[in-house]
Write a protein that holds these residues in place. Structure first.
Motif, PDB file in Angstrom:
ATOM      1  N   ARG A 158       0.945  -1.008   0.341  1.00  0.00           N
ATOM      2  CA  ARG A 158      -0.278  -0.120   0.026  1.00  0.00           C
ATOM      3  C   ARG A 158       1.141   0.988   0.074  1.00  0.00           C
ATOM      4  O   ARG A 158       2.185   1.332   0.124  1.00  0.00           O
ATOM      5  N   LEU A 159       0.539   2.624  -0.690  1.00  0.00           N
ATOM      6  CA  LEU A 159       1.635   3.347  -1.142  1.00  0.00           C
ATOM      7  C   LEU A 159       1.092   4.228   0.812  1.00  0.00           C
ATOM      8  O   LEU A 159       1.143   4.131   2.027  1.00  0.00           O
ATOM      9  N   PRO A 160       2.898   4.359   0.683  1.00  0.00           N
ATOM     10  CA  PRO A 160       3.320   4.834   1.878  1.00  0.00           C
ATOM     11  C   PRO A 160       2.983   6.222   2.027  1.00  0.00           C
ATOM     12  O   PRO A 160       2.081   7.088   1.746  1.00  0.00           O
ATOM     13  N   ALA A 161       2.928   6.176   4.095  1.00  0.00           N
ATOM     14  CA  ALA A 161       2.072   8.188   4.197  1.00  0.00           C
ATOM     15  C   ALA A 161       3.204   9.081   3.609  1.00  0.00           C
ATOM     16  O   ALA A 161       4.414   9.174   3.959  1.00  0.00           O
ATOM     17  N   PRO A 162       2.522  10.435   2.906  1.00  0.00           N
ATOM     18  CA  PRO A 162       2.901  11.648   2.121  1.00  0.00           C
ATOM     19  C   PRO A 162       3.886  11.795   3.431  1.00  0.00           C
ATOM     20  O   PRO A 162       3.370  11.961   4.891  1.00  0.00           O
ATOM     21  N   MET A 163       5.163  12.529   3.370  1.00  0.00           N
ATOM     22  CA  MET A 163       5.081  14.045   4.129  1.00  0.00           C
ATOM     23  C   MET A 163       4.198  14.453   5.226  1.00  0.00           C
ATOM     24  O   MET A 163       3.686  15.319   4.555  1.00  0.00           O
ATOM     25  N   ASP A 164       4.807  14.675   6.541  1.00  0.00           N
ATOM     26  CA  ASP A 164       3.641  14.973   7.403  1.00  0.00           C
ATOM     27  C   ASP A 164       2.340  14.725   7.383  1.00  0.00           C
ATOM     28  O   ASP A 164       1.171  15.693   7.524  1.00  0.00           O
ATOM     29  N   CYS A 165       2.308  13.274   7.226  1.00  0.00           N
ATOM     30  CA  CYS A 165       0.311  13.258   7.192  1.00  0.00           C
ATOM     31  C   CYS A 165      -0.216  12.580   8.566  1.00  0.00           C
ATOM     32  O   CYS A 165       1.158  11.992   9.119  1.00  0.00           O
ATOM     33  N   PRO A 166      -0.744  13.375   9.217  1.00  0.00           N
ATOM     34  CA  PRO A 166      -1.463  13.457   9.646  1.00  0.00           C
ATOM     35  C   PRO A 166      -1.289  11.699  10.048  1.00  0.00           C
ATOM     36  O   PRO A 166      -2.517  10.601   9.039  1.00  0.00           O
ATOM     37  N   SER A 167      -1.746  11.012  11.677  1.00  0.00           N
ATOM     38  CA  SER A 167      -1.508   9.619  11.323  1.00  0.00           C
ATOM     39  C   SER A 167      -3.353   8.985  11.705  1.00  0.00           C
ATOM     40  O   SER A 167      -2.900   8.196  10.543  1.00  0.00           O
ATOM     41  N   ALA A 168      -3.787   9.569  12.067  1.00  0.00           N
ATOM     42  CA  ALA A 168      -5.429   9.730  12.137  1.00  0.00           C
ATOM     43  C   ALA A 168      -6.372  10.006   9.808  1.00  0.00           C
ATOM     44  O   ALA A 168      -6.811   8.717   9.798  1.00  0.00           O
ATOM     45  N   VAL A 169      -5.196  10.467   9.337  1.00  0.00           N
ATOM     46  CA  VAL A 169      -6.019  10.626   7.418  1.00  0.00           C
ATOM     47  C   VAL A 169      -5.020   9.201   7.857  1.00  0.00           C
ATOM     48  O   VAL A 169      -5.673   8.447   6.439  1.00  0.00           O
ATOM     49  N   TYR A 170      -3.914   9.236   7.733  1.00  0.00           N
ATOM     50  CA  TYR A 170      -3.266   8.093   6.806  1.00  0.00           C
ATOM     51  C   TYR A 170      -4.054   6.316   7.064  1.00  0.00           C
ATOM     52  O   TYR A 170      -4.236   5.368   6.323  1.00  0.00           O
ATOM     53  N   GLN A 171      -4.400   6.119   8.793  1.00  0.00           N
ATOM     54  CA  GLN A 171      -4.915   5.005   8.870  1.00  0.00           C
ATOM     55  C   GLN A 171      -6.387   4.765   8.103  1.00  0.00           C
ATOM     56  O   GLN A 171      -6.753   3.922   7.754  1.00  0.00           O
ATOM     57  N   LEU A 172      -7.282   6.439   8.022  1.00  0.00           N
ATOM     58  CA  LEU A 172      -8.331   5.969   7.101  1.00  0.00           C
ATOM     59  C   LEU A 172      -8.317   5.694   5.598  1.00  0.00           C
ATOM     60  O   LEU A 172      -8.850   5.116   4.810  1.00  0.00           O
ATOM     61  N   MET A 173      -6.650   6.050   5.529  1.00  0.00           N
ATOM     62  CA  MET A 173      -6.279   6.091   3.652  1.00  0.00           C
ATOM     63  C   MET A 173      -6.640   4.086   3.693  1.00  0.00           C
ATOM     64  O   MET A 173      -6.758   3.784   2.642  1.00  0.00           O
ATOM     65  N   LEU A 174      -5.930   3.498   4.343  1.00  0.00           N
ATOM     66  CA  LEU A 174      -6.104   2.218   4.802  1.00  0.00           C
ATOM     67  C   LEU A 174      -7.096   1.624   4.967  1.00  0.00           C
ATOM     68  O   LEU A 174      -6.915   0.209   4.454  1.00  0.00           O
ATOM     69  N   GLN A 175      -7.924   1.945   5.153  1.00  0.00           N
ATOM     70  CA  GLN A 175      -9.103   1.691   5.738  1.00  0.00           C
ATOM     71  C   GLN A 175     -10.000   1.160   4.377  1.00  0.00           C
ATOM     72  O   GLN A 175     -10.573   0.512   3.764  1.00  0.00           O
ATOM     73  N   CYS A 176      -9.457   2.513   3.437  1.00  0.00           N
ATOM     74  CA  CYS A 176      -9.954   2.575   1.937  1.00  0.00           C
ATOM     75  C   CYS A 176      -9.415   1.315   1.310  1.00  0.00           C
ATOM     76  O   CYS A 176     -10.273   0.503   0.195  1.00  0.00           O
ATOM     77  N   TRP A 177      -8.001   1.558   1.298  1.00  0.00           N
ATOM     78  CA  TRP A 177      -7.489  -0.086   1.016  1.00  0.00           C
ATOM     79  C   TRP A 177      -7.510  -1.508   1.331  1.00  0.00           C
ATOM     80  O   TRP A 177      -6.594  -2.387   0.650  1.00  0.00           O
ATOM     81  N   LEU A 178      -8.669  -1.405   1.979  1.00  0.00           N
ATOM     82  CA  LEU A 178      -8.704  -3.013   2.711  1.00  0.00           C
ATOM     83  C   LEU A 178      -8.849  -3.845   1.255  1.00  0.00           C
ATOM     84  O   LEU A 178      -9.370  -3.200   0.638  1.00  0.00           O
ATOM     85  N   GLN A 179      -8.364  -4.935   1.142  1.00  0.00           N
ATOM     86  CA  GLN A 179      -8.836  -5.787  -0.016  1.00  0.00           C
ATOM     87  C   GLN A 179     -10.523  -6.453   0.260  1.00  0.00           C
ATOM     88  O   GLN A 179     -10.914  -6.640  -0.783  1.00  0.00           O
ATOM     89  N   ASP A 180     -10.921  -7.181   1.082  1.00  0.00           N
ATOM     90  CA  ASP A 180     -12.270  -6.777   1.257  1.00  0.00           C
ATOM     91  C   ASP A 180     -13.008  -5.779   1.659  1.00  0.00           C
ATOM     92  O   ASP A 180     -13.152  -4.959   2.071  1.00  0.00           O
ATOM     93  N   ARG A 181     -14.000  -5.526   0.196  1.00  0.00           N
ATOM     94  CA  ARG A 181     -14.566  -4.149  -0.139  1.00  0.00           C
ATOM     95  C   ARG A 181     -15.508  -4.716   1.111  1.00  0.00           C
ATOM     96  O   ARG A 181     -16.103  -3.404   1.071  1.00  0.00           O
ATOM     97  N   ALA A 182     -16.194  -5.330   1.583  1.00  0.00           N
ATOM     98  CA  ALA A 182     -17.028  -4.902   2.488  1.00  0.00           C
ATOM     99  C   ALA A 182     -16.855  -4.757   3.583  1.00  0.00           C
ATOM    100  O   ALA A 182     -17.426  -3.827   4.270  1.00  0.00           O
ATOM    101  N   LYS A 183     -15.650  -4.452   3.966  1.00  0.00           N
ATOM    102  CA  LYS A 183     -15.115  -4.117   5.422  1.00  0.00           C
ATOM    103  C   LYS A 183     -14.484  -2.576   4.742  1.00  0.00           C
ATOM    104  O   LYS A 183     -14.431  -2.206   6.069  1.00  0.00           O
ATOM    105  N   ARG A 184     -14.678  -2.118   3.884  1.00  0.00           N
ATOM    106  CA  ARG A 184     -14.044  -1.012   3.307  1.00  0.00           C
ATOM    107  C   ARG A 184     -15.197   0.278   4.271  1.00  0.00           C
ATOM    108  O   ARG A 184     -16.523  -0.660   4.381  1.00  0.00           O
ATOM    109  N   PRO A 185     -14.939   1.609   4.774  1.00  0.00           N
ATOM    110  CA  PRO A 185     -16.042   2.868   4.966  1.00  0.00           C
ATOM    111  C   PRO A 185     -16.730   3.061   4.219  1.00  0.00           C
ATOM    112  O   PRO A 185     -16.302   3.015   3.013  1.00  0.00           O
ATOM    113  N   ARG A 186     -17.629   4.015   4.223  1.00  0.00           N
ATOM    114  CA  ARG A 186     -19.091   3.848   3.475  1.00  0.00           C
ATOM    115  C   ARG A 186     -18.517   5.022   3.279  1.00  0.00           C
ATOM    116  O   ARG A 186     -17.794   5.823   4.634  1.00  0.00           O
TER     117      ARG A 186
END
Length: 945
Positions: free
Chosen positions: A803-831
């Motif tokens: 998965r793409l790494p965190a950009p420079m100065d990216c807040p941790s909470a924002v990057y965690q949301l990115m990783l949730q959007c990139w879950l392999q199982d689409r049913a587990k991704r947030p709406r």
């Protein structure tokens, strides 16, 4: 000689080496003189010592003071006497001592006096001659006498230069004036400390050594102001947001600045700025609660009421106050959202007025309404609540209809109602209407039955015929409830099934019911869009009546390609504009179908607005025209502040056009690249929130975008982001490598979810994956996702869980949301609704953005230790800067003398600042790059990481 108080040791020479030239003292200063006027063929020379030349000096001025005797004052010498002498010069790289050769000298000028000295009247002459084209380390001057009586009193050799100076916060060095052929010499300046200029100022040095025509000026950096040709820090309590000639300003209302060099003043406790507020403006407080919430039922329309309230006493000093209404219903002990079935007029969000009409309320239910007040600095503030019980006289709603039994001439049907009537209550009466499906007359007719139970057997029907049936409940006072959707039932063909057992009939019913269930699952949104209002009959006792118009459907996306004639879809969803109301001003881009213009739209009775105009190039085919206008058919169905607004189309004239609102800052990816490092995390999250809100709206409309990317997000001057580009079938004209061709068309690989690539399974969940990539693009200021990896490398990496790494100065909470959007199982991704809620929480709590995600510069900004696959090191500083997208600073490094990679590796943060890298994001990128290059010993593979 006057300054020396004696002779200068200049060399004298004559053919006979006689004592014909010499030194004499006249009027208390030394002179070189000669007076051999009576002898013919004089050739007497006086040569200076070696004069060192400054490298930039190519011409010198020679000022001579001398006396020449009148030849007529000598008796008998008028034929041999002269009254002039000659000036010569010679370039040399070294002092030749007493060696003298006439052939090395070139003549500069013949010197003649203006005034001649007579016997007792001495006249001193002054002449200035120019010696040009000097190029060696030094030079000699020589004076030739050919028979005059002269005395050389003074020789002054000098060059002209413009002195070092500071003008308009730029310092200019001492500059040697140009020669006669270069009257003006252009000189570039250097901004003083803490000053900046995109284009370096310059000035011209004249041949007389004077500065003229200054061009351009430097500006003090943000946080500094001009004080007597210097830039000094803003003092505490003052700020300056950007580089300019302006003075530091005092902090605006409700803000403070405790440090010097402040770029802006922070809000005091309890005060905030909106995402669209300038950082230089005042801060505002939160609005207080709205007051006096009142619900007024509509006596003429059951299930409808008017909510009204009073504005908050304190608006927090803001004028952008809006309201929203949230509805919940009570079913037993459960408190559930009302959902989409409740209607609001004009809307339930973005209300400017303090009232809203609510309709389509169910009977026998209690409702809770929450009025929320919003301003630019308050995301959601829940305030007053109101409990409402709808009158029990309102008729219940038909929820489903089913087939119980059928034969060739009859249909037995039953249906459910909600809420279910209480046992003690009066029985509900129903009105059922049915018609043949194949009725082809202009006015469709229904047969109407009045019933007192929730079932019916319809007889005397035609064999093998499809019938459309709908039913509605009647209230105690005769009011009609909401009609059910029309459902289709068929009678059996003649003779078929008369002897069929009840068991077989029920089995057939079960199979059909199963088919209808799956049909309903796949078309729920479309069914909800049909008419739910009361039908209007011709008379109270009529058996037949005309079919009513369908009311406005629920907002559900309708694919324009389902229309047999695409032109019908365009006219249905888009407004036709006359070309005379459109004015094109400037070409701002080019798409697949034609050019895109900036222009204005002046519709009759409306204000003139700026618009973007998409045109269809000449020579188009009918299919190209339909494809071009299909995007307008899609856009015309959407109405949301974060979706690009369609103003209208031109279809009835030769040149078809699509007219949309104009977004001044253009595409988001290019805008972020142009303003790299200029926005805070809070502002970037605000941009993401707007995009997510637009996508939430689209998902609720059952629309899947399929091409969500930063290049398809437009930005206006208020930094408001809007989703655009609703035609994936078009080629991505600015990124041909961004798509991957499959049997079903092109897919933008870098933004597409793995299941959509593999199985062409496009859903709102795949749009969520794409939104995660857009978040990464925003935080990386327009960086290309997956950098220079090929499409096949991208697909392979994703399948291997990269998965793409965190950009420079990216807040941790924002990057965690990115990783949730990139879950392999689409049913587990947030709406998208969950994403909007989370981003709202982050915006309400700025401290939550201070924790930064782990950042590895070698991976996150793709820093190779070598250039190319052959392992060769970077060949130049400019090549290295280009690899990290910082090539705009190549000239800064060159001017600072940093021209090798070894020098780069020795640089520290202060060195990078000193060469002119001002933006924090750029400073960090270059610093991290140097750090990564120091740590690496071989090319780093992103897959290995």
């Amino acid at each position: 000689m006057k300054a020396a108080g004696g002779e200068l040791g200049w060399l004298t020479w004559s053919p006979n080496q006689g004592d014909r030239s010499g030194v004499s003292m006249v009027l208390f200063f030394y002179t070189y003189s000669i007076c051999n006027v009576e002898e013919r063929d004089q050739d007497n020379w006086l040569r200076t010592t070696f004069i060192q030349r400054r490298p930039s000096v190519s011409q010198v001025f020679v000022e001579l003071q001398f006396i020449v005797r009148d030849c007529n004052s000598f008796d008998g010498a008028s034929l041999t006497c002269k009254e002039t002498f000659n000036l010569y010069s010679s370039d040399a790289d070294a002092d030749v001592g007493t060696a003298f050769r006439k052939g090395q000298f070139r003549k500069v000028a013949t010197v003649a006096p203006d005034e001649i000295t007579k016997k007792n009247d001495m006249r001193i002459n002054t002449e200035t001659k120019v010696v040009q084209s000097l190029s060696q380390k030094g030079f000699y001057l020589a004076f030739q006498d050919i028979g005059a009586c002269i005395a050389l009193l003074s020789v002054r050799v000098y060059y002209k230069a413009c002195p070092a100076t500071t003008k308009s916060l730029a310092s200019f060095p001492e500059t040697v004036a140009g020669g006669l052929n270069q009257q003006l010499k252009k000189v570039s300046g250097k901004c003083v400390d803490n000053a900046y200029s995109e284009d370096l100022p310059h000035i011209y040095c004249t041949a007389e050594g004077e500065w003229v025509v200054p061009v351009g000026q430097c500006q003090c950096d943000a946080g500094f102001e001009e004080v007597e040709d210097t830039c000094q820090e803003c003092q505490p309590g003052f700020f300056k947001a950007e580089a300019s000639r302006d003075k530091c300003e005092p902090c605006p209302a409700n803000t403070q600045s405790q440090d010097s060099r402040s770029l802006y003043c922070v809000c005091m406790d309890g005060f905030y700025r909106a995402l669209t507020d300038p950082m230089t403006g005042p801060c505002s407080g939160l609005p207080s609660a709205p007051r006096g919430l009142v619900a007024t039922p509509n006596s003429l329309t059951p299930g409808k009421l008017l909510l009204s309230w009073q504005p908050p006493e304190d608006t927090g000093g803001r004028s952008d106050i809006t309201y929203s209404v949230e509805c919940h219903r009570w079913e037993g002990s459960q408190h559930l959202p009302c959902g989409e079935k409740i209607r609001y007029d004009p809307a339930n969000t973005g209300l400017l007025d303090t009232k809203v009409s609510v309709s389509e309320l169910d009977p026998y239910l209690n409702y809770t309404f929450t009025v929320e007040v919003h301003s630019g600095v308050s995301i959601i503030l829940k305030l007053n609540c109101f409990l409402l019980r709808v009158s029990s006289s309102d008729p219940p709603k038909i929820t489903s209809m089913r087939l119980v039994e059928r034969d060739s001439t009859s249909l037995s049907l039953s249906w459910d109602v909600f809420p279910r009537p209480r046992v003690q209550s009066q029985p509900i009466r129903y009105e059922l209407a049915y018609r043949k499906k194949d009725n082809k007359i202009d006015v469709t007719t229904y047969v109407v039955l009045k019933l007192e139970k929730n079932s019916v057997q319809i007889s005397d029907l035609s064999p093998g015929t499809a019938y459309l049936v709908k039913v509605q409940a009647l209230g105690d006072d005769g009011n009609q409830g909401v009609s059910s959707l029309e459902e289709q039932f068929e009678t059996l063909s003649e003779g078929a099934g008369r002897n069929r057992s009840r068991k077989n009939l029920l089995a057939l019913f079960g199979n059909r019911l199963t088919g209808l269930f799956f049909l309903q699952v796949t078309s729920t949104r479309l069914l909800l869009s049909l008419n739910r209002n009361t039908h209007t009959r011709q008379g109270p006792e009529d058996t037949y009546f005309s079919s009513p118009e369908q009311l406005k459907p629920l907002k559900t996306y309708v694919d324009p390609h389902t229309y047999e004639d695409p032109n019908v879809a365009v006219l249905k969803f888009a407004t036709e504009i006359h070309p005379s109301h459109i004015s094109k001003q400037k070409v701002i881009g080019a798409g697949e179908f034609g050019e895109v213009y900036r222009g204005t739209l002046k519709a009759p009775g409306k204000k003139e607005v700026a618009v973007a105009i998409k045109t269809l190039k000449p020579g188009y085919t009918e299919k190209q025209r339909q494809d071009f206008l299909s995007e307008a058919s899609i856009m015309g169905q959407f109405s949301h502040q974060n979706i690009i607004r369609l103003e209208g189309v031109v279809t009835k004239f030769k040149h078809a056009m699509i007219v949309t609102e104009f977004m001044e800052n253009g595409a988001l990816d290019r805008y972020l690249r142009d303003h790299d490092g200029e926005f805070s995390s809070h502002q970037l999250v605000g941009m993401m929130r707007g995009i997510a809100a637009g996508m939430k709206y689209l998902s609720e409309m059952s629309y899947v975008h399929r091409d969500l990317a930063a290049r398809n997000i437009l930005v206006n001057t208020a930094l408001e982001c809007k989703v655009s580009d609703f035609g994936l079938s078009r080629v991505l004209e600015d990124d041909p490598e961004g798509t991957y061709t499959t049997s079903g068309g092109k897919i933008p690989i870098r933004w597409t979810a793995p299941e959509a690539i593999a199985y062409r399974k496009f859903t709102s969940a795949s749009d969520v994956w794409s939104f995660g990539i857009v978040m990464w693009e925003v935080m990386a200021f327009g960086e290309r996702p997956y950098w220079d990896m090929s499409n096949h490398e991208v697909m392979k990496a994703i399948n291997e869980a990269f998965r793409l790494p965190a950009p420079m100065d990216c807040p941790s909470a924002v990057y965690q949301l990115m990783l949730q959007c990139w879950l392999q199982d689409r049913a587990k991704r947030p709406r998208f609704g969950d994403i909007v809620s989370l981003l709202d929480k982050l915006l309400r709590s700025p401290d939550s953005l201070k924790t930064i995600a782990d950042f590895d510069p070698r991976v996150s900004i793709r820093l190779p230790s070598t250039s190319g696959s052959d392992g060769s090191p970077f060949r130049s500083v400019s090549e290295w800067l280009e690899s990290i997208k910082m090539s705009q600073y190549s000239e800064n490094f060159t001017r600072a003398g940093v021209v090798t990679m070894d020098q780069v590796l020795q640089m520290k943060n202060e060195d990078i600042k000193n060469i002119g890298v001002r933006l924090p994001g750029h400073l960090k990128r270059i610093a991290y790059s140097i750090l990564g290059l120091k740590d690496q010993t071989s090319t780093l593979s992103v897959f290995a990481v």
